[in-house]
Design a protein around this motif. Structure first.
Motif, PDB file in Angstrom:
ATOM      1  N   ARG A 119       0.832  -1.203   0.000  1.00 47.55           N
ATOM      2  CA  ARG A 119       0.000   0.000   0.000  1.00 47.55           C
ATOM      3  C   ARG A 119       0.868   1.254   0.000  1.00 47.55           C
ATOM      4  NH1 ARG A 119      -1.696   3.726   3.202  1.00 47.55           N
ATOM      5  NH2 ARG A 119      -0.713   2.891   5.055  1.00 47.55           N
ATOM      6  N   LEU A 120       1.929   1.233   0.818  1.00 46.52           N
ATOM      7  CA  LEU A 120       2.817   2.393   0.871  1.00 46.52           C
ATOM      8  C   LEU A 120       3.547   2.583  -0.459  1.00 46.52           C
ATOM      9  CD1 LEU A 120       4.362   2.044   4.448  1.00 46.52           C
ATOM     10  CD2 LEU A 120       2.716   3.752   3.665  1.00 46.52           C
ATOM     11  N   ILE A 121       3.966   1.455  -1.069  1.00 48.69           N
ATOM     12  CA  ILE A 121       4.659   1.549  -2.363  1.00 48.69           C
ATOM     13  C   ILE A 121       3.701   2.082  -3.425  1.00 48.69           C
ATOM     14  CG2 ILE A 121       5.650   0.154  -4.222  1.00 48.69           C
ATOM     15  CD1 ILE A 121       6.925  -1.583  -2.002  1.00 48.69           C
ATOM     16  N   GLU A 122       2.469   1.579  -3.416  1.00 48.88           N
ATOM     17  CA  GLU A 122       1.479   2.071  -4.388  1.00 48.88           C
ATOM     18  C   GLU A 122       1.191   3.549  -4.159  1.00 48.88           C
ATOM     19  OE1 GLU A 122      -1.867  -0.518  -3.997  1.00 48.88           O
ATOM     20  OE2 GLU A 122      -0.828  -2.212  -4.927  1.00 48.88           O
ATOM     21  N   ALA A 123       1.077   3.942  -2.878  1.00 46.90           N
ATOM     22  CA  ALA A 123       0.836   5.356  -2.589  1.00 46.90           C
ATOM     23  C   ALA A 123       2.027   6.196  -3.035  1.00 46.90           C
ATOM     24  CB  ALA A 123       0.574   5.538  -1.087  1.00 46.90           C
ATOM     25  N   ALA A 124       3.247   5.658  -2.810  1.00 49.00           N
ATOM     26  CA  ALA A 124       4.446   6.392  -3.232  1.00 49.00           C
ATOM     27  C   ALA A 124       4.487   6.499  -4.751  1.00 49.00           C
ATOM     28  CB  ALA A 124       5.700   5.688  -2.705  1.00 49.00           C
ATOM     29  N   ALA A 126       1.924   6.425  -6.743  1.00 44.03           N
ATOM     30  CA  ALA A 126       0.871   7.376  -7.137  1.00 44.03           C
ATOM     31  C   ALA A 126       1.335   8.808  -6.898  1.00 44.03           C
ATOM     32  CB  ALA A 126      -0.408   7.086  -6.364  1.00 44.03           C
ATOM     33  N   GLN A 127       2.006   9.026  -5.759  1.00 40.13           N
ATOM     34  CA  GLN A 127       2.506  10.378  -5.459  1.00 40.13           C
ATOM     35  C   GLN A 127       3.579  10.782  -6.463  1.00 40.13           C
ATOM     36  OE1 GLN A 127       1.295  12.491  -3.176  1.00 40.13           O
ATOM     37  NE2 GLN A 127       2.712  14.020  -3.945  1.00 40.13           N
ATOM     38  N   ILE A 128       4.448   9.803  -6.775  1.00 40.17           N
ATOM     39  CA  ILE A 128       5.507  10.088  -7.755  1.00 40.17           C
ATOM     40  C   ILE A 128       4.890  10.409  -9.113  1.00 40.17           C
ATOM     41  CG2 ILE A 128       7.381   9.011  -9.079  1.00 40.17           C
ATOM     42  CD1 ILE A 128       8.147   7.528  -6.477  1.00 40.17           C
ATOM     43  N   GLU A 129       3.899   9.624  -9.490  1.00 39.31           N
ATOM     44  CA  GLU A 129       3.224   9.871 -10.779  1.00 39.31           C
ATOM     45  C   GLU A 129       2.543  11.238 -10.777  1.00 39.31           C
ATOM     46  OE1 GLU A 129       2.142   9.386 -14.629  1.00 39.31           O
ATOM     47  OE2 GLU A 129       3.512   8.124 -13.486  1.00 39.31           O
ATOM     48  N   ALA A 130       1.889  11.564  -9.640  1.00 40.49           N
ATOM     49  CA  ALA A 130       1.229  12.880  -9.553  1.00 40.49           C
ATOM     50  C   ALA A 130       2.270  13.990  -9.614  1.00 40.49           C
ATOM     51  CB  ALA A 130       0.424  12.971  -8.260  1.00 40.49           C
ATOM     52  N   ASP A 131       3.398  13.796  -8.906  1.00 42.58           N
ATOM     53  CA  ASP A 131       4.455  14.809  -8.945  1.00 42.58           C
ATOM     54  C   ASP A 131       5.045  14.927 -10.353  1.00 42.58           C
ATOM     55  OD1 ASP A 131       4.096  15.300  -6.265  1.00 42.58           O
ATOM     56  OD2 ASP A 131       5.837  14.108  -5.602  1.00 42.58           O
ATOM     57  N   ARG A 132       5.197  13.762 -11.014  1.00 43.41           N
ATOM     58  CA  ARG A 132       5.722  13.771 -12.375  1.00 43.41           C
ATOM     59  C   ARG A 132       4.771  14.495 -13.317  1.00 43.41           C
ATOM     60  NH1 ARG A 132       5.209  11.478 -16.728  1.00 43.41           N
ATOM     61  NH2 ARG A 132       4.810   9.352 -17.066  1.00 43.41           N
ATOM     62  N   GLN A 133       3.473  14.230 -13.181  1.00 48.18           N
ATOM     63  CA  GLN A 133       2.490  14.917 -14.034  1.00 48.18           C
ATOM     64  C   GLN A 133       2.512  16.418 -13.767  1.00 48.18           C
ATOM     65  OE1 GLN A 133       0.661  13.879 -16.528  1.00 48.18           O
ATOM     66  NE2 GLN A 133       1.340  11.751 -16.344  1.00 48.18           N
ATOM     67  N   GLN A 134       2.599  16.761 -12.489  1.00 54.16           N
ATOM     68  CA  GLN A 134       2.626  18.179 -12.151  1.00 54.16           C
ATOM     69  C   GLN A 134       3.893  18.833 -12.704  1.00 54.16           C
ATOM     70  OE1 GLN A 134       2.578  18.929  -7.974  1.00 54.16           O
ATOM     71  NE2 GLN A 134       2.254  21.119  -8.183  1.00 54.16           N
ATOM     72  N   ALA A 135       5.028  18.134 -12.556  1.00 55.21           N
ATOM     73  CA  ALA A 135       6.278  18.666 -13.101  1.00 55.21           C
ATOM     74  C   ALA A 135       6.191  18.772 -14.623  1.00 55.21           C
ATOM     75  CB  ALA A 135       7.444  17.770 -12.687  1.00 55.21           C
ATOM     76  N   PHE A 136       5.568  17.758 -15.250  1.00 55.12           N
ATOM     77  CA  PHE A 136       5.413  17.778 -16.700  1.00 55.12           C
ATOM     78  C   PHE A 136       4.558  18.969 -17.133  1.00 55.12           C
ATOM     79  CE2 PHE A 136       3.313  16.303 -20.638  1.00 55.12           C
ATOM     80  CZ  PHE A 136       4.432  16.121 -21.421  1.00 55.12           C
TER      81      PHE A 136
END
Length: 186
Positions: A119-124, A126-136
């Motif tokens: 769950r923590l890895i999936e949340a991480a 998801a957070q990384i993906e969200a941060d990547r999208q935001q950075a993109f």
């Protein structure tokens, strides 16, 4: 003649024989003997037999009591041995059950920890993906702004119109995406 023979002859002459008792002594002695035999036979012998019987009974009773006590002690010892064996068996069973429960609890805790880790890895992720999208998105807008500024300098006219700026940025980024796909595909 000898001395004994001479005494015998002297005593027989007088009528008093030292070897033969007088008649009254024989009668009194015989009566006393019978009284003693009756007293001993009728009174003392039964008492002695009674005492001997009591002692025999006491000894035999003591032996019987000792045998009973020994048999009881033996049965008690056997019951204690059985109880001890049962207690050891129960202890072994409880130990085995405790080990099984410990293994089960350990497995459950491991599963929970693994689930929590996933769950923590999936949340991480998801957070990384969200941060990547935001950075993109931020990078895209920054690239678009810089492209508009650069294009305005090259062309020599102002590209301040928002709609036009947006179309140019989208077209430029689409061309960049197409080029990068062609490179990856080659």
């Amino acid at each position: 003649m000898t001395l004994a023979a001479s005494l015998f002859t002297v005593a027989s002459e007088e009528g008093n024989n030292p070897l033969l008792p007088h008649t009254y002594e024989l009668v009194v002695g015989g009566l006393a003997f019978f009284v003693v035999v009756i007293v001993v036979g009728k009174i003392l012998v039964p008492r002695i037999q009674k005492t001997l019987a009591e002692r025999t009974a006491a000894i035999e009773g003591g032996i019987e009591r000792a045998e009973k006590a020994q048999a009881e002690a033996q049965s008690t010892l056997e019951s204690y041995k059985e109880e001890l064996a049962k207690a050891r068996h129960d202890a072994a069973r409880l130990t085995a059950e405790a080990r099984e429960q410990a293994a089960q609890i350990k497995a459950e805790l491991r599963e929970e920890a693994q689930a929590e880790a996933r769950r923590l890895i999936e949340a991480a992720h998801a957070q990384i993906e969200a941060d990547r999208q935001q950075a993109f998105v931020q990078l895209r807008s920054e690239i678009g702004r810089l492209s508009v500024d650069l294009a305005g300098r090259i062309v020599g006219e102002s590209l301040e119109d928002q709609a036009r700026q947006s179309r140019i940025i989208d077209r430029f980024l689409d061309e960049l995406d197409d080029q990068s796909r062609e490179r990856v595909g080659s």
